[in-house]
Design an enzyme around this catalytic site. Structure first.
Site, PDB file in Angstrom:
ATOM      1  N   HIS A   1      74.054  33.631  56.127  1.00 19.09           N
ATOM      2  CA  HIS A   1      73.842  32.686  57.236  1.00 19.09           C
ATOM      3  C   HIS A   1      74.925  31.621  57.234  1.00 19.09           C
ATOM      4  O   HIS A   1      74.982  30.782  56.336  1.00 19.09           O
ATOM      5  CB  HIS A   1      72.453  32.038  57.126  1.00 19.09           C
ATOM      6  CG  HIS A   1      72.075  31.236  58.326  1.00 19.09           C
ATOM      7  ND1 HIS A   1      71.834  31.813  59.554  1.00 19.09           N
ATOM      8  CD2 HIS A   1      71.927  29.897  58.515  1.00 19.09           C
ATOM      9  CE1 HIS A   1      71.528  30.872  60.436  1.00 19.09           C
ATOM     10  NE2 HIS A   1      71.584  29.689  59.832  1.00 19.09           N
TER      11      HIS A   1
ATOM     12  N   ASP B   1      74.931  28.403  55.490  1.00 20.58           N
ATOM     13  CA  ASP B   1      74.449  27.712  56.689  1.00 20.58           C
ATOM     14  C   ASP B   1      75.430  26.659  57.193  1.00 20.58           C
ATOM     15  O   ASP B   1      76.388  26.975  57.882  1.00 20.58           O
ATOM     16  CB  ASP B   1      73.066  27.119  56.410  1.00 20.58           C
ATOM     17  CG  ASP B   1      72.370  26.617  57.664  1.00 20.58           C
ATOM     18  OD1 ASP B   1      72.949  26.757  58.767  1.00 20.58           O
ATOM     19  OD2 ASP B   1      71.260  26.061  57.566  1.00 20.58           O
TER      20      ASP B   1
ATOM     21  N   HIS C   1      77.282  28.951  59.991  1.00 18.03           N
ATOM     22  CA  HIS C   1      77.820  28.449  61.259  1.00 18.03           C
ATOM     23  C   HIS C   1      79.192  27.891  60.893  1.00 18.03           C
ATOM     24  O   HIS C   1      79.288  26.783  60.333  1.00 18.03           O
ATOM     25  CB  HIS C   1      76.948  27.338  61.850  1.00 18.03           C
ATOM     26  CG  HIS C   1      75.494  27.698  61.977  1.00 18.03           C
ATOM     27  ND1 HIS C   1      75.012  28.510  62.974  1.00 18.03           N
ATOM     28  CD2 HIS C   1      74.417  27.370  61.224  1.00 18.03           C
ATOM     29  CE1 HIS C   1      73.704  28.656  62.837  1.00 18.03           C
ATOM     30  NE2 HIS C   1      73.317  27.973  61.779  1.00 18.03           N
TER      31      HIS C   1
ATOM     32  N   ARG D   1      62.236  27.390  69.598  1.00 17.35           N
ATOM     33  CA  ARG D   1      62.565  26.257  70.476  1.00 17.35           C
ATOM     34  C   ARG D   1      63.472  26.692  71.614  1.00 17.35           C
ATOM     35  O   ARG D   1      63.428  26.149  72.707  1.00 17.35           O
ATOM     36  CB  ARG D   1      63.287  25.158  69.684  1.00 17.35           C
ATOM     37  CG  ARG D   1      62.408  24.380  68.736  1.00 17.35           C
ATOM     38  CD  ARG D   1      63.206  23.306  68.008  1.00 17.35           C
ATOM     39  NE  ARG D   1      63.866  23.827  66.828  1.00 17.35           N
ATOM     40  CZ  ARG D   1      65.166  23.730  66.573  1.00 17.35           C
ATOM     41  NH1 ARG D   1      65.963  23.119  67.419  1.00 17.35           N
ATOM     42  NH2 ARG D   1      65.669  24.225  65.457  1.00 17.35           N
TER      43      ARG D   1
ATOM     44  N   HIS E   1      65.630  30.298  56.728  1.00 21.38           N
ATOM     45  CA  HIS E   1      64.926  29.119  56.190  1.00 21.38           C
ATOM     46  C   HIS E   1      63.484  29.480  55.805  1.00 21.38           C
ATOM     47  O   HIS E   1      63.147  29.507  54.639  1.00 21.38           O
ATOM     48  CB  HIS E   1      64.951  27.912  57.134  1.00 21.38           C
ATOM     49  CG  HIS E   1      66.323  27.471  57.493  1.00 21.38           C
ATOM     50  ND1 HIS E   1      67.238  27.088  56.550  1.00 21.38           N
ATOM     51  CD2 HIS E   1      66.950  27.397  58.700  1.00 21.38           C
ATOM     52  CE1 HIS E   1      68.372  26.763  57.149  1.00 21.38           C
ATOM     53  NE2 HIS E   1      68.232  26.953  58.443  1.00 21.38           N
TER      54      HIS E   1
ATOM     55  N   TYR F   1      76.435  30.790  68.251  1.00 24.74           N
ATOM     56  CA  TYR F   1      75.879  30.379  69.546  1.00 24.74           C
ATOM     57  C   TYR F   1      76.829  29.521  70.376  1.00 24.74           C
ATOM     58  O   TYR F   1      76.517  29.143  71.488  1.00 24.74           O
ATOM     59  CB  TYR F   1      74.530  29.665  69.370  1.00 24.74           C
ATOM     60  CG  TYR F   1      74.551  28.479  68.436  1.00 24.74           C
ATOM     61  CD1 TYR F   1      75.011  27.233  68.854  1.00 24.74           C
ATOM     62  CD2 TYR F   1      74.085  28.589  67.127  1.00 24.74           C
ATOM     63  CE1 TYR F   1      75.023  26.144  68.003  1.00 24.74           C
ATOM     64  CE2 TYR F   1      74.098  27.507  66.268  1.00 24.74           C
ATOM     65  CZ  TYR F   1      74.569  26.288  66.713  1.00 24.74           C
ATOM     66  OH  TYR F   1      74.591  25.213  65.858  1.00 24.74           O
TER      67      TYR F   1
HETATM   68 ZN    ZN Z   1      71.472  27.868  60.814  1.00 19.03          ZN
END
Ligand code: ZN
Length: 424
Positions: A53, A308, A55, A201, A257, A115
């Protein structure tokens, strides 16, 4: 290529004097208790590690966002400010440096939870996949594999509030438009395209089912209590239950998570074969809380590890976090064996590469040599060295049969120089 390792992690334990032959990017033979032959790999040789994971752009926040008070939500505003500034060329340079930094730490495959798709205001680039293509190219130039987890991101809140501000760069309008764009992504042999649901979300319940059955499929899950509360208020159930209702859980899915779970959530994840990616260094930095790692493992949930936010890029620190967080939570020691920790850190299957992550014939030839003679590791028993080592102790990395780190230096990228260029 032929290597000889005095200590190598083979068949779930440290084996001595292992001769390793590589052909066409895969292990051709792995022979413990062999006579020395070929190039010597010093220290402890592990399988290539998977960063399940990431970003990549969050790397710009390292060392700039840790002081002062606040929460995940105040940090997110700083992260959004960083997201507002990137374009495809800038992201290529940043991600190449970040992925090369990962390679230096022993990572041979990254799962990029992607994203940041579009230009400011949500305007499409001439190639609507320009940002994803930049990430795929960046991994290639850094010598590692990538699974681009292209992320569906449609709303700002569980209640369907539309995206606003920088979030408009993330959105595709609806799941069909997202799927069309993703179908046009082309990849080389070093890359896979997977899917991601940003979170409950960011994707309305009615659109969750459109991604059910895709693999690999990743989703941020219950990182924050607020997400659980909002989900209960709108849908009358936990985020895990909502994903289950819409068919999102399953062996091809990884929940990222999974910090704030009910007992029922843990059972749903285990019964469905869903994996969980823990991100210990990020979860502690963002004050997320401690997830039920041991309980998940006891319910047969395959665990993986991710950097992350990339505030730390060090798989050994994530490994230790997985065990040490349990110690702090329970006031007792010894929850995960070294084998379980290495299996989690080398869980390439969570990224769709089931043929990687162990040193065995036929598997992808990823190797990481960890020094047993550094100031941190000297004196360590090889079978406990992961409790002492850091990413700085990685001396050699082979990725898919290609040497990408030698004597602690990246062979393709001048990592300190490129990081300084993109971060100063
Ligand atoms: Zn993340």
């Amino acid at each position: 290529m032929r290597f000889f390792a005095e200590h190598a992690w083979v068949d779930g334990r440290v084996r001595r004097n292992v001769r390793i032959e590589i052909a066409d990017g895969r292990f051709a033979s792995v022979t413990p208790d062999a006579e020395p032959a070929g190039e010597s790999l010093p220290g402890l040789v592990l399988p290539g590690l998977a960063n399940a994971h990431s970003h990549a752009f969050h790397r710009v926040l390292r060392g700039r966002t840790h002081s002062g008070r606040g929460s995940f939500w105040t940090w997110r505003e700083q992260m959004y400010a960083a997201a507002a500034t990137l374009d495809p060329d800038g992201y290529l340079a940043l991600a190449r440096a970040v992925y090369a930094e990962m390679a230096l730490a022993g990572i041979t495959c990254v799962g990029e939870f992607h994203y940041l798709h579009h230009a400011p205001g949500g305007v499409r680039y001439a190639d609507p996949n320009a940002m994803g293509a930049a990430l795929i190219q960046a991994a290639d130039e850094a010598g590692i594999r990538i699974t681009l987890l292209d992320t569906l991101y449609l709303t700002a809140h569980v209640d369907g509030t539309p995206l606003r501000g920088v979030q408009e760069r993330f959105g595709d309008g609806d799941a069909e438009s997202w799927a069309q764009r993703v179908a046009a992504l082309s990849v080389g042999r070093h890359a896979l395209v997977g899917a991601a649901i940003h979170s409950v979300r960011a994707v309305p319940a009615a659109q969750l089912a459109l991604l059910a059955g895709r693999a690999p499929l990743h989703v941020h899950l219950s990182e924050q209590r607020a997400e659980n509360e909002q989900c209960r208020a709108v849908h009358g159930c936990t985020p895990t239950e909502l994903l289950d209702r819409h068919g999102v859980l399953g062996p091809g899915t990884t929940a990222v998570h999974a910090t704030h779970l009910t007992d029922g959530d843990v059972k749903l994840l285990g019964d469905s074969g869903t994996g969980v990616c823990l991100c210990p260094t990020t979860e502690r930095d963002l004050a997320d809380g401690l997830g039920p790692a041991r309980r998940l493992a006891d319910d047969c949930v395959p665990l993986s590890l991710g950097s992350d936010s990339n505030a730390v890029i060090d798989p050994f620190e994530e490994i230790r976090g997985m065990e040490m967080d349990e110690r702090l939570a329970t006031e007792s020691r010894g929850h995960f064996s070294a084998g379980e920790l290495i299996t989690a850190a080398a869980n390439h299957a969570a990224l769709g590469w089931a043929d990687a992550g162990v040193i065995a014939p036929g598997k992808r030839a990823d190797l990481v040599a960890v020094s047993l003679e550094s100031v941190r590791t000297v004196g360590s028993r090889p079978d406990q060295a992961i409790f002492a080592a850091t990413g700085a102790d990685v001396t050699h990395v082979i990725s898919g049969g290609r040497r990408i780190v030698a004597d602690g230096r990246h062979t393709l990228v001048d990592v300190p120089r490129e990081l300084a260029k993109v971060l100063s």
